[in-house]
Design an enzyme around this catalytic site. Structure first.
Site, PDB file in Angstrom:
ATOM      1  CG  ASN A   9      -1.715   1.213   1.420  1.00 15.44           C
ATOM      2  OD1 ASN A   9      -1.811   2.031   0.516  1.00 15.44           O
ATOM      3  ND2 ASN A   9      -2.326   1.353   2.599  1.00 15.44           N
ATOM      4  CD1 TRP A  10       3.407   0.877  -2.884  1.00 18.39           C
ATOM      5  CD2 TRP A  10       3.579   2.071  -4.768  1.00 18.39           C
ATOM      6  NE1 TRP A  10       4.087   0.112  -3.796  1.00 18.39           N
ATOM      7  CE2 TRP A  10       4.207   0.821  -4.965  1.00 18.39           C
ATOM      8  CE3 TRP A  10       3.562   2.977  -5.822  1.00 18.39           C
ATOM      9  CZ2 TRP A  10       4.817   0.469  -6.174  1.00 18.39           C
ATOM     10  CZ3 TRP A  10       4.161   2.636  -7.024  1.00 18.39           C
ATOM     11  CH2 TRP A  10       4.784   1.396  -7.196  1.00 18.39           C
ATOM     12  CE  LYS A  11      -0.159   3.250   4.739  1.00 20.09           C
ATOM     13  NZ  LYS A  11      -0.053   3.371   6.196  1.00 20.09           N
ATOM     14  CG  HIS A  95      -5.852   1.917   5.101  1.00 22.02           C
ATOM     15  ND1 HIS A  95      -5.414   2.904   5.960  1.00 22.02           N
ATOM     16  CD2 HIS A  95      -4.851   1.008   5.022  1.00 22.02           C
ATOM     17  CE1 HIS A  95      -4.193   2.601   6.369  1.00 22.02           C
ATOM     18  NE2 HIS A  95      -3.830   1.451   5.815  1.00 22.02           N
ATOM     19  CD  GLU A  97      -2.913   5.536   6.643  1.00 16.16           C
ATOM     20  OE1 GLU A  97      -2.871   5.577   5.397  1.00 16.16           O
ATOM     21  OE2 GLU A  97      -2.016   5.010   7.324  1.00 16.16           O
ATOM     22  CD  GLU A 167      -3.643  -2.411   7.399  1.00 14.58           C
ATOM     23  OE1 GLU A 167      -2.559  -2.712   6.892  1.00 14.58           O
ATOM     24  OE2 GLU A 167      -4.201  -1.322   7.181  1.00 14.58           O
ATOM     25  N   GLY A 173       2.515   2.277  10.790  1.00 10.96           N
ATOM     26  CA  GLY A 173       3.490   3.352  10.614  1.00 10.96           C
ATOM     27  C   GLY A 173       4.196   3.748  11.902  1.00 10.96           C
ATOM     28  CB  SER A 213       5.166  -1.800  12.048  1.00  4.92           C
ATOM     29  OG  SER A 213       4.777  -0.464  12.293  1.00  4.92           O
ATOM     30  N   GLY A 234       2.791  -1.089   4.307  1.00 11.45           N
ATOM     31  CA  GLY A 234       2.858   0.332   3.975  1.00 11.45           C
ATOM     32  C   GLY A 234       4.295   0.763   3.753  1.00 11.45           C
ATOM     33  N   GLY A 235       4.913   1.298   4.810  1.00 17.66           N
ATOM     34  CA  GLY A 235       6.252   1.879   4.708  1.00 17.66           C
ATOM     35  C   GLY A 235       7.275   0.999   4.004  1.00 17.66           C
TER      36      GLY A 235
HETATM   37  P1  PGA Z   1       2.795   0.279   7.674  1.00  8.69           P
HETATM   38  O1  PGA Z   1       1.326   0.498   7.045  1.00  8.69           O
HETATM   39  O2  PGA Z   1       3.321  -0.997   7.102  1.00  8.69           O
HETATM   40  O3  PGA Z   1       3.577   1.493   7.251  1.00  8.69           O
HETATM   41  O4  PGA Z   1       2.623   0.199   9.167  1.00  8.69           O
HETATM   42  C1  PGA Z   1       0.455  -0.575   6.865  1.00  8.69           C
HETATM   43  C2  PGA Z   1      -0.839  -0.098   6.274  1.00  8.69           C
HETATM   44  O5  PGA Z   1      -1.321   0.978   6.653  1.00  8.69           O
HETATM   45  O6  PGA Z   1      -1.426  -0.772   5.407  1.00  8.69           O
END
Ligand code: PGA
Length: 252
Positions: A9-11, A95, A97, A167, A173, A213, A234-235
C-alpha cells in the site's frame, strides 16, 4: 491451503515517474517468486503507468479506494468500472486512514465493497482497533463491529472473493508491530466470526492479511501463525529490497 498474499500500500507516495522506477526494480527482484500473490497499490494517478510496466509479469495491480457509483456527477471520484477497464485486479477498502481522516464508516465501506464485487474487483477490506480501544479491552468488539458492518449482507460466495486485512491502528506506521501471538489471536477471532456468520468452508477459504509495521525481519514469524495468510505493507513497500524480502519471507 490458502495462498499467501502480500500487498504493498503505497499510500500518498510516488509520482508517476517514481512509480515506474520502483515497479521496474520490483520486477527484477521478484521475477522468480512463486506461490505468493503479489499486489501493488499505488495512488490512482500512477495506476496506468504501473499497469504498463507490469505487462507480462505476475504482479497484480490494486487501487487504494473506489467510489460506489459507476458514473455521474461525483467530482474527484473514481469508479469500479474505471479501475476494471484499466486492468486493476484488487482494491483496498476501509483502510483505517480512510476511516480516520475521510469519514469512512462501515456503511460506506459496505457500499464500496458491493461496487467492487459487482464489477469483478477483488476487495481487500480492512478492520482494526485503535490504541484506546485495545487498552479498554474493546478489540474484539471493534473487530466484530467492523466485520458485521462492512461485510453485511454478503453471500458466502461473495465473501470468498474478499481478502480481509487486520490492521491494528496503533501498529500502522509506528514501528510497533503486533506480536505474532497478538495478531494470531485476532485473526483466529475473525475466522471464527466467518464460520459463525457464513460456514466453515468459507472461513477456511478467506485469506486474512496482517498489516502494521510489517518488515523483512518480522514477516516469517507472522506468517508462521496458522491464521495469518499474508500482509498489507505500507512503509516497507516503498523500497524494492524491503518489499521483495517481505514477499520472499511469505513463501510458506
Ligand atoms: P505500515 O502500514 O506498514 O507502514 O505500518 C500498513 C498499512 O497501513 O497498510
Amino acid at each position: 491451503m490458502r495462498k499467501p498474499i502480500i500487498a504493498g500500500n503505497w499510500k500518498l507516495n510516488k509520482t508517476p515517474h517514481e512509480a515506474i522506477l520502483l515497479t521496474d526494480e520490483l520486477k527484477r527482484e521478484l521475477v522468480d517468486v512463486e506461490g505468493v500473490d503479489i499486489v501493488l497499490c499505488p495512488p490512482f494517478i500512477d495506476l496506468a503507468d504501473v499497469k504498463e510496466a507490469l505487462i507480462d509479469h505476475n504482479i497484480a495491480l490494486g487501487a487504494q479506494n473506489l467510489f460506489w457509483e459507476d458514473a455521474g456527477a461525483f467530482t474527484g471520484e473514481i469508479s469500479a468500472p474505471m479501475l476494471k477497464d484499466l486492468g486493476v485486479a484488487y482494491v483496498i477498502i476501509g483502510h483505517s486512514e480512510r476511516r480516520q481522516y475521510f469519514h469512512e464508516t462501515n456503511e460506506t465501506v459496505s457500499k464500496r465493497l458491493r461496487a467492487a464485487l459487482k464489477h469483478g474487483l477483488n476487495p481487500i477490506v480492512c478492520v482494526g482497533e485503535n490504541l484506546a480501544q485495545r487498552e479498554a479491552n474493546q478489540t474484539f468488539d471493534i473487530i466484530k463491529d467492523h466485520c458485521e458492518g462492512s461485510l453485511k449482507g454478503l453471500s458466502a460466495e461473495e465473501m470468498k472473493k474478499v481478502v480481509l486485512a487486520y490492521e491494528p491502528v496503533w501498529a500502522i506506521g509506528t514501528g510497533k508491530t503486533a506480536t505474532p501471538a497478538q495478531a494470531q489471536e485476532v485473526h483466529a477471532f475473525i475466522r471464527q466470526w466467518l464460520a459463525r456468520t457464513f460456514d466453515e468452508g468459507t472461513a477456511g477459504h478467506v485469506r486474512i492479511q496482517y498489516g502494521g509495521s510489517v518488515t523483512p525481519d518480522n514477516i516469517a514469524a507472522l506468517m508462521a501463525q496458522p491464521d495469518i495468510d499474508g500482509a498489507l505493507v505500507g512503509g516497507a513497500s516503498l523500497k524494492a529490497p524491503s518489499f521483495a524480502a517481505i514477499v520472499k519471507g511469505a513463501q510458506k
